[in-house]
Design a protein around this motif. Sequence first.
Motif: not given
Length: 121
Positions: A60-76, A109-117
Amino acid sequence: MAHGDITHIDIPVSDMGRATAFYSTLFGWQIAEVPGFEGYPMWQAPNRISGGGLAPRGDGFTQPRSYVEVDSIDDTVAAAVQHGATVAMDKQPISETSWWAVIADPDGNMIGLYEGVTDAG
């Protein structure tokens, strides 16, 4: 960073030492383990802006994955599912003040989501 910025890129590797030597030599990336993230060396490009991690390759993790910053993972995630995405990994904590999740877009396409600091240095 702001909502929608790509904040991190993970590269799946099978041999950490080989990958560290390859990327640092080829691109001049600074690669080091950060306290609290042992076994997950993080890289930073010479521009001191671009960066990510070298993560163990696996099912399930064989290709590079970008992470996009979001205000709320739940909403996104809710909006993404409404528009044809699926949830590949539910929201998980990184630290007390940050979280991540993974969605698959309508093309798979797998897209990572990131929220916080984080205080990863």
